[in-house]
Design an enzyme around this catalytic site. Structure first.
Site, mmCIF file in Angstrom:
data_model
loop_
_atom_site.group_PDB
_atom_site.id
_atom_site.type_symbol
_atom_site.label_atom_id
_atom_site.label_comp_id
_atom_site.label_asym_id
_atom_site.label_seq_id
_atom_site.Cartn_x
_atom_site.Cartn_y
_atom_site.Cartn_z
ATOM 1 N N GLU A 38 0.822 -1.217 0.000
ATOM 2 C CA GLU A 38 0.000 0.000 0.000
ATOM 3 C C GLU A 38 0.852 1.261 0.000
ATOM 4 O OE1 GLU A 38 -3.011 0.169 3.093
ATOM 5 O OE2 GLU A 38 -4.515 -0.597 1.700
ATOM 6 N N LYS A 84 -14.100 1.007 -3.415
ATOM 7 C CA LYS A 84 -15.083 1.458 -2.416
ATOM 8 C C LYS A 84 -16.200 2.238 -3.093
ATOM 9 C CE LYS A 84 -11.845 2.173 1.382
ATOM 10 N NZ LYS A 84 -11.245 3.207 2.206
ATOM 11 N N HIS A 110 7.656 -26.517 0.248
ATOM 12 C CA HIS A 110 6.953 -27.587 -0.459
ATOM 13 C C HIS A 110 5.824 -27.052 -1.335
ATOM 14 C CE1 HIS A 110 9.035 -30.892 1.696
ATOM 15 N NE2 HIS A 110 9.313 -29.870 2.487
#
Ligand code: PA5
Length: 469
Positions: A324, A460, A345
């Site tokens: 961010e 948003k 793995h």
């Protein structure tokens, strides 16, 4: 205090890594960025700042928090912010058995990182006695996931509870006070809490502590509820930089984390950042390696390999911090947290032989909290582990770290090591502050303002339009 160390020797690889000379070449610009950072208007160190307003970061207040909070605590004791946080934590510890922490992004990832690193790995599953009476901590308000919310409501006592075991409370955190995920969670858990306290408004208010920006919707709501205590997210401290304010400190203190030691660790990193020359400065060295590899080798994937399950959330906290802060203007490295040996793995194949675009930074614990567990010998040796019977899990881990670094080195893949004395408060305080400073300095040398996250607004806006349409 045992200090954390940063060792970049694993990036010194011919042709695919850096040379010491490459790092030295970055020293002047990083030193300049440090000076500029220290010369901005920072009330504690530098009143009146010399850096022109347009170059001042907007939210660099995180830097001074550790020293400021500690000094105020020394001077004013219980009346200081830290004193109040400790008192609220004690009150909550006595009155509830579980805290539901509502918050998203910077308003919860720090608390989760501290909880997972410092507390017992199965804290919430221990009996109240084994938890020394400390509350459980559950996280919500960080999504709009119906079944996850319903699942948490299932395990909360929503009928009037007389025993501490049945009581729960809410810490709700939102700087803006208007984030939909957190606000929705608050509304839903408030209804449940109301039922749990038999509709008693005073009891309900006592079970809620808000940490929020002054005058926002959440602040208004907590006042309307009559909550006896609340905390402010300090001005000039951005969400993902707020872990060492009440945002991270209050929930940490509630579950018994020593927040004074945490702040002392951070203050120590501030000292090193301010005083140590480039070659011994963990913050500047870290940024030099990251930027050097990005500029010279196009390496723009930052793998943070944490060699302890307890540190996974710390890695995710850093993912957010980096992504961010510097993922702007069409540039910025991509963070990725791996928990090893688990992810050897699942991801190591790609890290060993895939695209040459990754820096592996190991986060290693020098000491563990518990006694080493040996494999032991067995009459049933079909697994052929008797030959290693005296080896302990920490020894196997050590071999895995060395073996992995060696394999990456032989394949020309750069690695660096951050070693923490332990998963304790002082070490974490140092690490958190190191990464927040590094991110800020890196933003500055990239010409990016590391504060704010304008790109998050787009989803948003669309979501709100869809919901209202
Ligand atoms: O780093 C940030 O500023 C963000 O991640 C915020 O913490 C996040 O969006 C939550 O915002 P708020 O605390 O206003 O609810």
């Amino acid at each position: 205090m045992d200090r954390i160390s940063y060792d970049p020797r694993g990036v010194m690889i011919h042709e695919t890594g850096l040379s010491p000379h490459d790092l030295e070449r970055l020293a002047p610009s990083l030193d300049r960025a440090r000076t500029e950072f220290l010369e901005q208007d920072l009330p504690l160190y530098n009143k009146g700042g010399k850096v022109p307003a347009e170059k001042q970061p907007l939210d660099a207040g995180f830097f001074e928090l550790p020293e400021r909070l500690l000094a105020e605590h020394k001077e004013k004791g219980d009346k200081s912010e830290l004193g109040r946080i400790l008192a609220t934590a004690k009150r909550l510890q006595k009155s509830v058995d579980r805290i539901v922490l509502l918050g998203i992004g910077g308003s919860y990832m720090g608390a989760k990182a501290l909880f997972d690193a410092c507390c017992h790995p199965y804290h919430n599953e221990l009996s109240r006695t084994k938890r020394n009476g400390l509350p459980r901590l559950s996280f919500e308000g960080n999504n709009v996931d119906n079944d996850a919310v319903a699942g948490l409501l299932d395990i909360l006592d929503v009928g009037p509870a007389s025993k501490p075991e049945g009581r729960w409370g809410i810490i709700v955190i939102s700087k803006s006070g208007g984030t939909l995920e957190t606000a929705s969670g608050f509304r839903i858990f408030l209804t449940a809490l109301r039922a749990s306290v038999g509709d008693d408004p005073k009891k309900m208010a006592e079970r809620i502590v808000a940490v929020c920006g002054k005058g926002g919707k959440l602040d208004e709501l907590q006042q309307a509820l009559g909550c006896p205590e609340s905390y402010e997210v300090p001005d000039g401290v951005g969400g993902r930089f707020s872990i060492l304010s009440a945002v991270g400190l209050l929930p940490a203190a509630v579950v018994g984390i020593d927040i004074v030691k945490l702040l002392e660790g951070a203050a120590d990193m501030n000292r090193r950042f301010r005083e140590a020359p480039f070659a011994e400065n963990p913050v500047l060295q870290y940024v030099a390696v990251c930027q050097g590899l990005e500029r010279r080798r196009g390496i723009n994937i930052r793998v943070l390999s944490v060699w302890s399950k307890a540190l996974e959330s710390l890695g995710l906290w850093y993912d957010q911090l980096l992504a961010e802060s510097i993922g702007k203007d069409f540039i910025g490295a991509t963070p990725l947290t791996c928990v090893n040996t688990r992810d050897l793995h699942s991801r190591a194949q790609q890290h060993q032989e895939g695209t040459r675009d990754k820096l592996m930074t190991n986060v290693i614990l020098k000491s563990l909290k518990r006694d080493p567990i040996a494999l032991g010998s067995s009459e049933l040796d079909q697994d052929q582990l008797n030959q290693l019977s005296e080896k302990t899990l920490p020894q196997i881990m050590e071999a895995a770290i060395a073996g992995t670094n060696q394999a990456y080195n032989e394949a020309g893949r750069p690695t660096a090591d951050i070693t923490l004395p332990g998963a304790d408060e002082a070490s974490l305080g140092q690490f958190l502050q190191m990464m927040m400073l590094a991110t800020t300095i890196e933003g500055r040398v990239m010409g990016i303002n590391p504060f704010g996250q304008p790109g998050v607004e787009a989803y948003k806006k669309n979501m709100t339009a869809i919901l209202q349409g």
